[in-house]
Motif scaffolding. Sequence first.
Motif, PDB file in Angstrom:
ATOM      1  N   GLU A   1      -9.674  -3.887  14.503  1.00 37.43           N
ATOM      2  CA  GLU A   1     -10.132  -4.802  15.216  1.00 37.43           C
ATOM      3  C   GLU A   1     -10.098  -6.017  14.035  1.00 37.43           C
ATOM      4  N   LYS A   2     -10.785  -5.908  13.003  1.00 42.29           N
ATOM      5  CA  LYS A   2     -11.087  -6.923  12.010  1.00 42.29           C
ATOM      6  C   LYS A   2      -9.748  -6.858  11.196  1.00 42.29           C
ATOM      7  N   GLU A   3      -9.222  -6.071  10.722  1.00 40.84           N
ATOM      8  CA  GLU A   3      -8.040  -5.829  10.041  1.00 40.84           C
ATOM      9  C   GLU A   3      -6.738  -6.691  10.792  1.00 40.84           C
ATOM     10  N   LEU A   4      -6.648  -6.408  11.905  1.00 42.79           N
ATOM     11  CA  LEU A   4      -5.538  -6.870  12.787  1.00 42.79           C
ATOM     12  C   LEU A   4      -5.674  -8.197  12.803  1.00 42.79           C
ATOM     13  N   ALA A   5      -6.949  -8.931  12.885  1.00 43.17           N
ATOM     14  CA  ALA A   5      -7.166 -10.127  12.981  1.00 43.17           C
ATOM     15  C   ALA A   5      -6.888 -11.110  11.604  1.00 43.17           C
ATOM     16  N   LEU A   6      -6.747 -10.327  10.728  1.00 45.72           N
ATOM     17  CA  LEU A   6      -6.301 -11.063   9.387  1.00 45.72           C
ATOM     18  C   LEU A   6      -4.926 -11.201   9.264  1.00 45.72           C
ATOM     19  N   PRO A   7      -4.540 -12.368   8.478  1.00 50.82           N
ATOM     20  CA  PRO A   7      -2.952 -12.630   8.186  1.00 50.82           C
ATOM     21  C   PRO A   7      -2.283 -11.367   7.947  1.00 50.82           C
ATOM     22  N   ALA A   8      -1.090 -11.317   8.140  1.00 46.44           N
ATOM     23  CA  ALA A   8      -0.298 -10.117   7.767  1.00 46.44           C
ATOM     24  C   ALA A   8      -0.222  -9.605   6.282  1.00 46.44           C
ATOM     25  N   ASP A   9      -0.333 -11.016   5.401  1.00 42.69           N
ATOM     26  CA  ASP A   9      -0.053 -10.461   4.147  1.00 42.69           C
ATOM     27  C   ASP A   9      -1.527 -10.157   3.355  1.00 42.69           C
TER      28      ASP A   9
END
Length: 379
Positions: free
Chosen positions: A70-78
């Motif tokens: 959940e937290k990682e997918l909420a971050l910008p792709a880069d």
Amino acid sequence: MNKGKIKLGLIGGGPNSFIGIVHRIAAYMGEQYQLVGGVFDIDHASGIAFAEKLELDTSRAYESLEVFIEKELALPADERIEVVSILTPNFLHHSMAMKLVDAGFNVICEKPITITAAEAVELEQLVERKKVVFCLTHTYTGYPMVRQMKAMIAAGAIGKIQKVDAQYYQGWINPFIHDKDKRAQVWRLDPKKSGQSCCFGDIGVHAFNLIEYTTGLEVEKVLADIDTLYPDNPLDVDGTALIRTKDGVKGVICASQIATGEENNISIMVYGDKGGLKWEQENPTYLTYMQEGKPAQIFKPGNPYNAEFAQESTKIAPGHPEGLFDAMGNIYKGTALAIRGEKVREGAFPGVKDGVRGMKFIEAVLESNKQGQAWIEIK
């Protein structure tokens, strides 16, 4: 194409984890990866402390896989973690890999890939749909001299293969197996955590994988006799499997965790009508090449007489021994190339299909033993 270092996450592999250290060092070796975060321990506080020790951002030391995703997918792709190494006990591999792949993460997974062949096939299908990179760490395929063996066989150095022989002997279970209370505390002997098999699931499958990796042959049938040593011990700790390949080549795989005094003795011998090759993991810098009527030759890493694949897999000058960390490093290197979308040499890293083959082999071994040592086809 990715630029900069590939952002790496770990699931498991935290404090007191031997395999965690192996993976971290392997990832650092080629300077292709940067460890960013993960779920380092079942205890969140311990995971945070581990992240602090490694000087990582503790906000990315997550309490669960679900929170991680959940937290990682909420971050910008880069900024997002790109590849996740699963370093947990066997029974967690399937569910964790399925969730990560479904979320679009590339995955590096400790073996066995799953607990059953059906689960492995399900994961394979998801990997193909999601088009992510999936690496299974059959570490021994990363040794330079194993890759040299593969290249020499493919080039016809030993001629037509007529016999294969692989073994994997350990003795580590001896201190526990003879005491009912002690063996009940060993997680690898617990079907709920280890899966259907202990010995062949943990180490026999490595020997199987090495045979198919080095020879390019596909094992078609097995006839196995396995031993639990005690009637109340649910899983195998020793066994032998006769094998037949689709090309009609016959061979044998011997595996044991009760081979008293043995440490990590995995070896493979392949014999053709023109010569033979043999390699031992405890002496990994020596590949012996034998021909009828001629003195045996020893091939060693780092020398220009080796195949290009073996040379690419060597990091230091001749005479400087390389080992398990280096072998795992080569697998991480191959996976990095795939993640970056670059050209990847065949055999650079084991994939999901190797995991499926391994699980089908394990189940065929168990079924053969169950049927009283009958020949069972690996479908």
